[in-house]
Scaffold this active site. Sequence first.
Site, short mmCIF file in Angstrom:
data_model
loop_
_atom_site.label_atom_id
_atom_site.label_comp_id
_atom_site.label_asym_id
_atom_site.label_seq_id
_atom_site.Cartn_x
_atom_site.Cartn_y
_atom_site.Cartn_z
CB CYS A 2 31.57 5.55 20.02
SG CYS A 2 30.93 7.23 19.98
NE ARG A 27 30.32 0.20 22.89
CZ ARG A 27 30.14 0.11 24.22
NH1 ARG A 27 29.70 -1.01 24.75
NH2 ARG A 27 30.37 1.14 25.00
CD1 TRP A 73 23.87 6.39 19.10
CD2 TRP A 73 24.38 8.08 20.46
NE1 TRP A 73 22.69 6.95 19.55
CE2 TRP A 73 22.97 7.99 20.37
CE3 TRP A 73 24.94 9.07 21.28
CZ2 TRP A 73 22.12 8.87 21.05
CZ3 TRP A 73 24.09 9.94 21.95
CH2 TRP A 73 22.70 9.83 21.84
CG ASN A 99 32.64 5.24 24.09
OD1 ASN A 99 31.70 6.03 23.98
ND2 ASN A 99 32.53 4.10 24.75
N GLY A 100 32.91 8.72 24.57
CA GLY A 100 32.60 9.50 25.77
C GLY A 100 32.31 10.94 25.40
CD GLU A 484 10.54 -3.49 28.28
OE1 GLU A 484 11.32 -4.02 27.47
OE2 GLU A 484 10.76 -2.38 28.82
CE LYS A 488 12.60 -3.65 24.19
NZ LYS A 488 12.68 -3.23 25.55
CD GLU A 491 14.06 0.21 23.00
OE1 GLU A 491 15.29 0.27 22.99
OE2 GLU A 491 13.43 -0.67 23.63
CG HIS A 507 -7.98 9.81 36.29
ND1 HIS A 507 -9.02 10.26 37.07
CD2 HIS A 507 -7.74 8.52 36.68
CE1 HIS A 507 -9.40 9.30 37.92
NE2 HIS A 507 -8.64 8.24 37.69
CE LYS A 606 21.64 -4.57 24.58
NZ LYS A 606 20.23 -4.84 24.66
#
Length: 611
Positions: A2, A27, A73, A99-100, A484, A488, A491, A507, A606
């Site tokens: 958060c 965040r 969050w 936050n946590g 990557e 991207k 997300e 395969h 983030k």
Amino acid sequence: MCGIVAYVGHREAYPIILKGLKRLEYRGYDSSGIAVISDEIKVYKKQGRVSELEESLLGVHLSATIGIGHTRWATHGEPSDRNAHPHLSQSGRISMIHNGIIENYATLKSELVAKGYQFKSDTDTEVLLNFIDDIRENNECSLEEAVRIALKRVTGAYVIVLLDEENPDTLIAARKGSPLVIGIGKNEHFLASDASPIIEYTKEVVYINDYELAIVKGDELILKNLGNEKITPFVQQLDMELAAIEKGGFEHFMLKEIFEQPDTIFDSLRGRLDLANADIVMAGVQKYIEELKNANRIIIVACGTSWHAALIAEYIIEELCRIPVEVEYASEFRYRNPIINKGDVIFAISQSGETADTLVAIERAKEKGAIIFGILNVVGSSIARISHAGAYTHAGPEIGVASTKAFTAQLVVLALIAFKIAKEKKSISEERFIHLLNELSAVPNKVAEILQNTTEIKRIAEKHADATSFLFLGRGYNFPIALEGALKLKEISYIHAEGYPAAEMKHGPIALVDENLPVLFVATKDAYHEKVISNMQEINARKGKLIAIVTDGDTSVSELSQDLIFVPEADELIAPIINTIPLQLLSYYIGVTRGLDVDKPRNLAKSVTVE
Ligand code: AGP
């Protein structure tokens, strides 16, 4: 993960906290809230973006010079008004933001329920708040003392900031595992998860360490440990400008940060790449050059995009330095009890320097005697503070949740480290070393060249924006770049996307291919090129919608696809830095075409400060 903001001083607290919450919204953006003291504690909170909280407070009289604010969050309890922070204690006397994650909150909760406490939310935070308040009442002690006693019973990670109606000029804050920085102004103090809400008011900051408590008034900052011993605050100067955290005329931070890369890549090379003397100058590497040169192995620990940078580093270090490299997902490495020998070198790669999985993993490794070398972007971050040495990537603040400029800066710094070790080990020729230095120094211009004309990438993005699935394929150094590219796109567009080594398709995954599936090959010229072309033909044979990133002037694939993205030629060790740019732009334009908030993708944040 958060965002927390707090203020105490002589100015109106609300506008400062609201602006700070907007700066920290990357965040977490499930809900937000604010609490101030004017006569009594007043708490206002709302599900959704900070702008919705702001809207709901239009016309509300909020005059106060002390307050706390939070953007969430969600971990414990779904996004909702009642689970939003700040929370108010059952006594109504104390309010708290957090936050946590409090891992033993269920035990604490059952103790409180047995005492008749009732809870308005499903959060671990409200449990801790009432646990603190209960100690204060039953022990008839100060809030500061109650916080100290309570935290000795807590397991998990936290930054907490408390407002106390009976001490309306004082904030109490504490930290373990999650980030907290305090900005020092004239008769005022600013508290936040990172420096972005503070930079416009002061550059004087104190980074709070684990198990530290801060008692903050307008004109006083006292730091103590949980043993109630005073600690002298270590004041540092912020090396950041306000402009760095503004959009600078771009529609989104993600696009701004993509277009910043010619400069940020140059900044990650500045003062390190010494072409004149054919050398690389990096203090952190020099300090541990013997340990690095003679390492039995190098273990690289990271998450997400940083983990993809680790894969590229593995390829480069093994090829040039002939040192075995193991790449580990931090969250797995942390719990699988890995074999770590004294003197093993661990690279921790992290943009934020606060990712809990990576932080805890290297804390464990350090306890076993490993040397921790951090490759980090945020100066003064938690991982930086526990690393023995390291190198900053100098990409500047990255606000867009999807990592872009920090990734390319990581690739540059990891290449510099590998080249330096190889030079010192004499495991590559002086001629090859100089060639690679020249290749690196040419990257900023090559990236600028790609950014000059993004029309074709935009066309291809719009053509495939309604895809439901997407494959990214590459070989060798381009395989991690394919991973990557897929991350991207996931997300930013919420399209299900996967990255694979191109040869792995036959395969199994090739079963996914049909005329509806876009398949993007990172197919620039390198030792694998011929093989990649045959893999492209295998996909073409199954009518897959082929897209390819190819080297300028390469006509060998023009028959295979109409959707070609040309990039400047580069040595195969360097090409991943350049080949990433079109993939960042592709996901950006697909996200925008789908009308999505590319800076704050759903369900993400983030910096992931919880395990
Ligand atoms: C990348 O776009 C994501 N934001 C995410 O995967 C990120 O790379 C990961 O959370 C690691 O973050 P870090 O580099 O700050 O440790």
